[in-house]
Design a protein around this motif. Structure first.
Motif, PDB file in Angstrom:
ATOM      1  N   ARG A  83       0.792  -1.228   0.032  1.00 16.15           N
ATOM      2  CA  ARG A  83       0.099  -0.121  -0.060  1.00 16.15           C
ATOM      3  C   ARG A  83       1.008   1.170   0.002  1.00 16.15           C
ATOM      4  O   ARG A  83       2.219   1.270   0.457  1.00 16.15           O
ATOM      5  N   ALA A  84       0.311   2.585  -0.340  1.00 15.05           N
ATOM      6  CA  ALA A  84       0.914   3.513  -0.595  1.00 15.05           C
ATOM      7  C   ALA A  84       1.536   4.208   0.987  1.00 15.05           C
ATOM      8  O   ALA A  84       2.562   4.672   0.754  1.00 15.05           O
ATOM      9  N   ASP A  85       0.765   3.720   1.898  1.00 14.22           N
ATOM     10  CA  ASP A  85       0.890   4.250   3.361  1.00 14.22           C
ATOM     11  C   ASP A  85       2.371   3.578   3.676  1.00 14.22           C
ATOM     12  O   ASP A  85       2.725   3.609   4.871  1.00 14.22           O
ATOM     13  N   GLU A  86       2.756   2.484   2.951  1.00 18.57           N
ATOM     14  CA  GLU A  86       3.784   1.719   3.555  1.00 18.57           C
ATOM     15  C   GLU A  86       5.251   2.176   3.068  1.00 18.57           C
ATOM     16  O   GLU A  86       6.309   2.023   3.458  1.00 18.57           O
ATOM     17  N   PHE A  87       5.184   3.371   2.148  1.00 20.84           N
ATOM     18  CA  PHE A  87       6.268   4.005   1.578  1.00 20.84           C
ATOM     19  C   PHE A  87       6.875   4.832   2.852  1.00 20.84           C
ATOM     20  O   PHE A  87       6.166   5.491   3.836  1.00 20.84           O
TER      21      PHE A  87
ATOM     22  N   HIS B 298      13.101   6.423   4.681  1.00 16.53           N
ATOM     23  CA  HIS B 298      14.369   5.813   4.665  1.00 16.53           C
ATOM     24  C   HIS B 298      14.096   4.407   4.412  1.00 16.53           C
ATOM     25  O   HIS B 298      13.308   3.966   4.845  1.00 16.53           O
ATOM     26  N   GLY B 299      15.450   3.894   3.959  1.00 14.25           N
ATOM     27  CA  GLY B 299      15.403   2.584   3.641  1.00 14.25           C
ATOM     28  C   GLY B 299      15.639   2.003   2.373  1.00 14.25           C
ATOM     29  O   GLY B 299      15.982   3.112   1.442  1.00 14.25           O
ATOM     30  N   PRO B 300      15.517   0.871   1.811  1.00 16.11           N
ATOM     31  CA  PRO B 300      15.780   0.529   0.439  1.00 16.11           C
ATOM     32  C   PRO B 300      15.058   1.200  -0.621  1.00 16.11           C
ATOM     33  O   PRO B 300      13.795   1.590  -0.281  1.00 16.11           O
ATOM     34  N   TYR B 301      15.580   1.502  -1.649  1.00 20.27           N
ATOM     35  CA  TYR B 301      14.951   2.336  -2.859  1.00 20.27           C
ATOM     36  C   TYR B 301      13.877   1.372  -3.607  1.00 20.27           C
ATOM     37  O   TYR B 301      14.217   0.507  -3.841  1.00 20.27           O
ATOM     38  N   LEU B 302      12.908   2.097  -4.166  1.00 19.23           N
ATOM     39  CA  LEU B 302      11.976   1.693  -4.788  1.00 19.23           C
ATOM     40  C   LEU B 302      12.015   2.522  -6.167  1.00 19.23           C
ATOM     41  O   LEU B 302      11.300   3.677  -6.051  1.00 19.23           O
ATOM     42  N   VAL B 303      12.264   1.834  -7.361  1.00 18.81           N
ATOM     43  CA  VAL B 303      12.563   2.563  -8.685  1.00 18.81           C
ATOM     44  C   VAL B 303      11.253   2.373  -9.404  1.00 18.81           C
ATOM     45  O   VAL B 303      10.679   1.313  -9.560  1.00 18.81           O
ATOM     46  N   THR B 304      10.407   3.505  -9.751  1.00 20.53           N
ATOM     47  CA  THR B 304       9.514   3.338 -10.610  1.00 20.53           C
ATOM     48  C   THR B 304       9.827   4.084 -11.989  1.00 20.53           C
ATOM     49  O   THR B 304      10.886   4.775 -12.086  1.00 20.53           O
TER      50      THR B 304
ATOM     51  N   LYS C  76      14.341  11.296  -5.770  1.00 18.71           N
ATOM     52  CA  LYS C  76      12.823  11.307  -6.132  1.00 18.71           C
ATOM     53  C   LYS C  76      12.237   9.831  -5.773  1.00 18.71           C
ATOM     54  O   LYS C  76      11.104   9.724  -5.757  1.00 18.71           O
ATOM     55  N   CYS C  77      12.806   8.848  -5.278  1.00 17.53           N
ATOM     56  CA  CYS C  77      12.210   7.404  -5.399  1.00 17.53           C
ATOM     57  C   CYS C  77      11.831   7.473  -4.067  1.00 17.53           C
ATOM     58  O   CYS C  77      12.139   8.091  -3.147  1.00 17.53           O
ATOM     59  N   TYR C  78      10.845   6.594  -3.935  1.00 17.95           N
ATOM     60  CA  TYR C  78      10.163   6.094  -2.695  1.00 17.95           C
ATOM     61  C   TYR C  78      11.026   5.023  -2.206  1.00 17.95           C
ATOM     62  O   TYR C  78      12.213   4.651  -2.630  1.00 17.95           O
ATOM     63  N   HIS C  79      10.883   4.939  -0.632  1.00 19.41           N
ATOM     64  CA  HIS C  79      11.308   3.866  -0.079  1.00 19.41           C
ATOM     65  C   HIS C  79      10.533   2.957   0.416  1.00 19.41           C
ATOM     66  O   HIS C  79       9.344   3.389   0.913  1.00 19.41           O
ATOM     67  N   VAL C  80      11.132   1.558   0.739  1.00 16.24           N
ATOM     68  CA  VAL C  80      10.128   0.511   1.493  1.00 16.24           C
ATOM     69  C   VAL C  80      11.099  -0.045   2.481  1.00 16.24           C
ATOM     70  O   VAL C  80      12.205   0.068   2.683  1.00 16.24           O
ATOM     71  N   SER C  81      10.271  -1.130   3.240  1.00 16.78           N
ATOM     72  CA  SER C  81      10.838  -1.612   4.341  1.00 16.78           C
ATOM     73  C   SER C  81      11.899  -2.682   3.869  1.00 16.78           C
ATOM     74  O   SER C  81      12.013  -3.312   2.702  1.00 16.78           O
ATOM     75  N   GLU C  82      12.730  -3.188   4.676  1.00 15.54           N
ATOM     76  CA  GLU C  82      13.830  -4.408   4.440  1.00 15.54           C
ATOM     77  C   GLU C  82      12.794  -5.607   4.003  1.00 15.54           C
ATOM     78  O   GLU C  82      13.265  -6.433   3.253  1.00 15.54           O
ATOM     79  N   GLU C  83      11.563  -6.045   4.563  1.00 13.95           N
ATOM     80  CA  GLU C  83      11.092  -7.061   4.342  1.00 13.95           C
ATOM     81  C   GLU C  83      10.471  -6.872   2.794  1.00 13.95           C
ATOM     82  O   GLU C  83      10.478  -7.929   2.185  1.00 13.95           O
ATOM     83  N   ARG C  84       9.928  -5.865   2.506  1.00 13.29           N
ATOM     84  CA  ARG C  84       9.360  -5.569   1.096  1.00 13.29           C
ATOM     85  C   ARG C  84      10.541  -5.694   0.196  1.00 13.29           C
ATOM     86  O   ARG C  84      10.367  -6.274  -1.061  1.00 13.29           O
ATOM     87  N   PHE C  85      11.765  -5.260   0.403  1.00 19.04           N
ATOM     88  CA  PHE C  85      13.059  -5.158  -0.362  1.00 19.04           C
ATOM     89  C   PHE C  85      13.319  -6.733  -0.605  1.00 19.04           C
ATOM     90  O   PHE C  85      13.546  -6.999  -2.014  1.00 19.04           O
ATOM     91  N   ASN C  86      13.255  -7.408   0.251  1.00 17.44           N
ATOM     92  CA  ASN C  86      13.636  -8.832   0.193  1.00 17.44           C
ATOM     93  C   ASN C  86      12.766  -9.776  -0.359  1.00 17.44           C
ATOM     94  O   ASN C  86      13.085 -10.925  -0.456  1.00 17.44           O
ATOM     95  N   GLU C  87      11.650  -9.239  -0.664  1.00 17.09           N
ATOM     96  CA  GLU C  87      10.436 -10.058  -1.273  1.00 17.09           C
ATOM     97  C   GLU C  87      10.812 -10.564  -2.588  1.00 17.09           C
ATOM     98  O   GLU C  87      10.474 -11.537  -3.390  1.00 17.09           O
ATOM     99  N   ALA C  88      11.702  -9.911  -3.416  1.00 20.35           N
ATOM    100  CA  ALA C  88      11.890  -9.977  -4.587  1.00 20.35           C
ATOM    101  C   ALA C  88      13.264  -9.727  -4.926  1.00 20.35           C
ATOM    102  O   ALA C  88      13.871  -8.937  -5.615  1.00 20.35           O
TER     103      ALA C  88
ATOM    104  N   ALA D 276      18.313  -1.241  -3.443  1.00 17.55           N
ATOM    105  CA  ALA D 276      17.467  -0.717  -4.504  1.00 17.55           C
ATOM    106  C   ALA D 276      16.528  -1.885  -5.255  1.00 17.55           C
ATOM    107  O   ALA D 276      17.178  -2.995  -5.689  1.00 17.55           O
ATOM    108  N   VAL D 277      15.259  -1.593  -5.485  1.00 18.64           N
ATOM    109  CA  VAL D 277      14.407  -2.886  -6.115  1.00 18.64           C
ATOM    110  C   VAL D 277      13.487  -1.991  -6.880  1.00 18.64           C
ATOM    111  O   VAL D 277      13.289  -1.001  -6.771  1.00 18.64           O
ATOM    112  N   LEU D 278      12.854  -2.830  -7.780  1.00 21.56           N
ATOM    113  CA  LEU D 278      12.009  -2.406  -8.755  1.00 21.56           C
ATOM    114  C   LEU D 278      10.471  -2.240  -8.560  1.00 21.56           C
ATOM    115  O   LEU D 278      10.197  -3.206  -7.810  1.00 21.56           O
ATOM    116  N   ASN D 279       9.753  -1.335  -8.742  1.00 14.72           N
ATOM    117  CA  ASN D 279       8.273  -1.457  -8.747  1.00 14.72           C
ATOM    118  C   ASN D 279       7.930  -2.205  -9.998  1.00 14.72           C
ATOM    119  O   ASN D 279       8.579  -2.690 -10.907  1.00 14.72           O
TER     120      ASN D 279
END
Length: 455
Positions: free
Chosen positions: A261-265, A268-274, A287-299, A330-333
């Motif tokens: 969800r957007a409220d998970e951005f 600080h944390g791993p970068y999410l590239v869109t 300009k990148c969003y950031h996500v949690s370590e758990e979300r980063f490690n999902e993919a 850093a991980v991809l959207n």
């Protein structure tokens, strides 16, 4: 405010404000005449001149509609949709209902007045109303507060300074456009003819013996057919091979987000590239969003590293970025493919540039076949055949392209600086914050580099 400036509502500085209209479109005799007919779509953001209009009408069309013919040089303001854009026409022009022509009083210079209107754009936008399409009423337009120097020579000097800035900006824009055109032609040649790795001698189609040195483009196929061979891509240099994405490239995209969800951005944390973080072939990390370590490690299969290259596969497909200065995490959207060579057959940046060439454009056009479904499927993309020179030639091609890109980026940086300087000049000069010496020397093209110099 100094006593040599006058302050008041816009209405006291204009003799009249005239709107326009649209002739009935079902009457052919009203359209496709010789009179330019302006609408909002003819106003280019940041440009003060309407060079041409998409549509033209006839004199009969003007006479039988609420459109009006506006004399050349009169400021024309967008009052609906792109509220606040303003320009003049070098010749008489008809206008539609979304525009207003503002005829300045006799004591105001046209060239200066259009600068004032440009400066007031934020005020016009503030007063615009509407849920979907915004517009500013005539009453609100007239009520905007304006500051005008009383003396015409003062107005002319300010207009002269800003016109000089515009000339330098336009010159830089023209240089960028020239380099962009050169880049397109050069890339087409590089990915169809390549660069010679050694000196050659050949006989051209006219029987003339020709010498060509290394590091130059190969001769065209029709001039030296012995240097080429037929392939599924057409004629390619005989030393080249044809490679497929599926055989040579690690190609991965995000599969699901497990309810992100957007409220998970987070800040600080791993970068999410869109795809919206791509600009001029690079990633704008800030300009990148950031996500949690758990979300980063999902993919883990789409975690980025330097020298990866990316391409959008949904919506606006084919937008690319090369990964440089990559953070450790850093991980991809979704909507993006991650690409990297998996068999050492090519240099990553070579294929990155190839994806920005007409070779890939033709493949996309053929693959999509005019479909309204804007999506690049992996099963189709994997079939993309591309020309593959030797590694040494790839490096030469990369160097040639990167050198030109550096020139373009330098010009773009210069353009950004000039625009910032102009914005500062407008704020200083049109607000009356800084006076000009109206009896000073004429300005040359170096004025734009003379920050805060107004003698």
């Amino acid at each position: 405010m100094r006593d040599n400036w006058e302050v008041g509502k816009l209405e006291i500085f204009v003799d009249k404000i005239i709107g326009g209209g649209t002739p009935p479109r079902n009457i052919e005799s009203y359209w496709n005449g010789s009179i330019p007919w302006a609408s909002v779509k003819d106003f280019e953001d940041g440009k003060n001149i309407i060079k041409d209009t998409e549509e033209k009408i006839t004199l009969t069309g003007i006479r039988n509609s609420s459109s009006n013919l506006i004399p050349s040089g009169i400021p024309i303001l967008c009052t609906r949709m792109a509220v606040g854009r303003v320009a003049t026409s070098p010749k008489d022009i008809a206008i539609n209902q979304d525009l207003k022509a503002l005829f300045p009083s006799d004591n105001i210079e046209n060239d200066f007045f259009i600068r004032v209107l440009n400066h007031l754009r934020p005020e016009f936008e503030k007063k615009a109303i509407g849920s979907t399409v915004k517009g500013i009423s005539l009453k609100d337009l007239k009520s905007v507060m304006v500051k005008i120097p009383k003396a015409k020579n003062h107005q002319r000097k300010i207009a002269q300074i800003l016109s000089t800035c515009d000339a330098v900006i336009e010159k830089t824009e023209a240089a960028i456009a020239k380099y962009q055109a050169i880049k397109q032609g050069m890339m087409h040649d590089l990915f169809t003819r390549g660069i010679l790795m050694e000196d050659i001698t050949y006989t051209d189609k006219n029987g003339k013996v020709v010498e060509r040195s290394r590091n130059q483009l190969r001769p065209k196929q029709e001039d030296a057919p012995e240097l080429y061979k037929e392939s599924e891509l057409g004629w390619i240099p005989k030393e080249w091979e044809v490679e497929l994405i599926i055989n040579s490239t690690y190609l991965k995209g995000r599969i699901g987000w497990q309810g992100l969800r957007a409220d998970e951005f987070i800040e600080h944390g791993p970068y999410l590239v869109t795809g919206t973080d791509f600009k001029d072939g690079k990633i704008e990390w800030s300009k990148c969003y950031h996500v949690s370590e758990e979300r980063f490690n999902e993919a883990k299969y789409i975690q980025l590293q330097n020298d990866d290259f990316l391409i959008t596969k949904d919506g606006t497909i084919g937008k690319t970025a090369y990964v440089e200065n990559c953070p450790k995490r850093a991980v991809l959207n979704s909507g993006i493919f991650l690409m990297r060579c998996k068999n050492d057959s090519y240099v990553n940046r070579y294929v990155f540039h190839l994806l920005n060439s007409t070779v890939f454009d033709k493949y996309l056009f053929k693959t999509l076949g005019g479909s309204t479904i804007i999506h690049l499927y992996q099963r189709e993309f994997e079939k993309f055949p591309f020309p593959l020179p030797s590694k040494n030639e790839q490096f030469s091609i990369i160097k040639r392209i990167d050198t030109l890109l550096e020139q373009i980026q330098a010009e773009q940086s210069t353009l950004s600086k000039y625009r910032q300087i102009k914005a500062g000049l407008m704020q200083d000069l049109l607000s009356g914050k800084v006076e000009v010496n109206v009896d000073g020397v004429e300005y040359d093209s170096n004025i734009i580099t003379k920050e805060n110099t107004y003698e």
